[in-house]
Design a protein around this motif. Sequence first.
Motif, PDB file in Angstrom:
ATOM      1  N   PHE A 132      -5.195   3.530  -9.986  1.00  0.00           N
ATOM      2  CA  PHE A 132      -6.360   3.870  -9.169  1.00  0.00           C
ATOM      3  C   PHE A 132      -7.443   2.803  -9.306  1.00  0.00           C
ATOM      4  O   PHE A 132      -8.038   2.380  -8.312  1.00  0.00           O
ATOM      5  N   LEU A 133      -7.677   2.347 -10.549  1.00  0.00           N
ATOM      6  CA  LEU A 133      -8.663   1.289 -10.790  1.00  0.00           C
ATOM      7  C   LEU A 133      -8.273   0.003 -10.074  1.00  0.00           C
ATOM      8  O   LEU A 133      -9.105  -0.656  -9.429  1.00  0.00           O
ATOM      9  N   LEU A 134      -6.978  -0.353 -10.146  1.00  0.00           N
ATOM     10  CA  LEU A 134      -6.483  -1.561  -9.482  1.00  0.00           C
ATOM     11  C   LEU A 134      -6.678  -1.476  -7.970  1.00  0.00           C
ATOM     12  O   LEU A 134      -7.109  -2.444  -7.329  1.00  0.00           O
ATOM     13  N   LEU A 135      -6.393  -0.302  -7.408  1.00  0.00           N
ATOM     14  CA  LEU A 135      -6.535  -0.121  -5.962  1.00  0.00           C
ATOM     15  C   LEU A 135      -8.001  -0.202  -5.537  1.00  0.00           C
ATOM     16  O   LEU A 135      -8.339  -0.861  -4.547  1.00  0.00           O
ATOM     17  N   VAL A 136      -8.887   0.439  -6.289  1.00  0.00           N
ATOM     18  CA  VAL A 136     -10.324   0.431  -5.960  1.00  0.00           C
ATOM     19  C   VAL A 136     -10.871  -0.990  -6.008  1.00  0.00           C
ATOM     20  O   VAL A 136     -11.616  -1.416  -5.112  1.00  0.00           O
ATOM     21  N   VAL A 174       0.840  -1.205   0.000  1.00  0.00           N
ATOM     22  CA  VAL A 174       0.000   0.000   0.000  1.00  0.00           C
ATOM     23  C   VAL A 174       0.872   1.250   0.000  1.00  0.00           C
ATOM     24  O   VAL A 174       0.598   2.218  -0.730  1.00  0.00           O
ATOM     25  N   ALA A 175       1.937   1.229   0.809  1.00  0.00           N
ATOM     26  CA  ALA A 175       2.851   2.378   0.846  1.00  0.00           C
ATOM     27  C   ALA A 175       3.439   2.642  -0.530  1.00  0.00           C
ATOM     28  O   ALA A 175       3.514   3.793  -0.982  1.00  0.00           O
ATOM     29  N   ASP A 212       2.981   5.776  -3.009  1.00  0.00           N
ATOM     30  CA  ASP A 212       4.191   6.470  -3.475  1.00  0.00           C
ATOM     31  C   ASP A 212       4.124   6.714  -4.979  1.00  0.00           C
ATOM     32  O   ASP A 212       4.461   7.804  -5.459  1.00  0.00           O
ATOM     33  N   ILE A 213       3.698   5.680  -5.715  1.00  0.00           N
ATOM     34  CA  ILE A 213       3.599   5.806  -7.171  1.00  0.00           C
ATOM     35  C   ILE A 213       2.577   6.884  -7.544  1.00  0.00           C
ATOM     36  O   ILE A 213       2.817   7.722  -8.424  1.00  0.00           O
ATOM     37  N   PHE A 214       1.418   6.873  -6.864  1.00  0.00           N
ATOM     38  CA  PHE A 214       0.416   7.911  -7.091  1.00  0.00           C
ATOM     39  C   PHE A 214       1.008   9.293  -6.836  1.00  0.00           C
ATOM     40  O   PHE A 214       0.847  10.215  -7.644  1.00  0.00           O
ATOM     41  N   ALA A 215       1.681   9.442  -5.709  1.00  0.00           N
ATOM     42  CA  ALA A 215       2.234  10.743  -5.314  1.00  0.00           C
ATOM     43  C   ALA A 215       3.275  11.222  -6.311  1.00  0.00           C
ATOM     44  O   ALA A 215       3.269  12.389  -6.730  1.00  0.00           O
ATOM     45  N   ALA A 236      -1.258   6.074 -16.432  1.00  0.00           N
ATOM     46  CA  ALA A 236      -0.692   5.219 -15.376  1.00  0.00           C
ATOM     47  C   ALA A 236      -1.428   5.435 -14.058  1.00  0.00           C
ATOM     48  O   ALA A 236      -1.751   4.473 -13.344  1.00  0.00           O
ATOM     49  N   ILE A 237      -1.721   6.702 -13.734  1.00  0.00           N
ATOM     50  CA  ILE A 237      -2.468   7.012 -12.501  1.00  0.00           C
ATOM     51  C   ILE A 237      -3.846   6.361 -12.544  1.00  0.00           C
ATOM     52  O   ILE A 237      -4.303   5.760 -11.563  1.00  0.00           O
TER      53      ILE A 237
END
Length: 323
Positions: free
Chosen positions: A159-163, A115-116, A120-123, A154-155
Amino acid sequence: MKKYCKILSLILTVILVYFLLKQINYADISGVLKKVRWEFLLAAFGTYLMVGWVRTLRFHELLQKQVNFRKLFAIGFVHSFLVSLLPARSGELSYVYFINKSSINLGSNITSLFVARIFDIFAIAILALLALSLLGKSIVGIGSLALVMAIAIAIGFLFLLLVLSVFWETKVLWIIDLLFSFFKFRKYLIGQNIFLVIRDSLISLRQLRNSRLLLSIIGLTTANWLLVAFSNQLLAIGFGLNLSFTQALFLSSLLPAVISLIPFVFGNIGVFEGSATLALVILGFDRATAVSFSFVLHALELLLPLAPAVVSYYFLSRRSLGA
């Protein structure tokens, strides 16, 4: 396979370092070292300690405060140093090892790291977009629109993968279970263990449904990367390079992105210098200055964590890692 990876790592390192060394005017490095302003280097070191504190707060939240904060603070410095030193991000295993000794189940352990890294990738991607938009026409020789589109795609994918993983983990787990059964992975003990780790990891992701925790992780991750950029700006000013905060933000976003694409290099030697040089040239600095400063910056990036990592390892080795 490991043998070939090591050979590839060595070849890549030699090629990259040789190419960069050919670009260096050693008088430029001497000139950079003569301009050292120690007060800025000390401030950069203080900022690095703040980065460690923020990262510890984030892992403390992700592990639901089950690990003592001081021990987690020490683990963080050892972990960060090994990640910067070892190839293929193998230093990440040090975090899993130390947290595992704190009686945290492997699923929660790996999930906190996963998750971290996702955040990080999002940020990094979002801050890179922000830096690009603020820098605008001052960026040299780059298709800004194409880069922005690639980062935005990429974002969106991440985001879709995380949701999906957070809100539909049962469906995701069902698909994984189906794939494991189809390929008969669960016939083997290692396949069963991998499936259990994936299951525990997906279950642990449920905690992100908590809006307070989610906002906390977003805030701490953003603060982490802003402090990293500020630290790099202080290092640059300390060596006489007039780098604005926005430029430092672009540099700090590009470095981890490029390094992650070419992971099989010990200490990121050559890859770090190459990506730092690329970022500085894009920002309008001349190539000689960019190459010289990239070597100085990498040396400092390896030296800054050294003392905290040694002290932290001594602390960890003297005490048992109970939760």
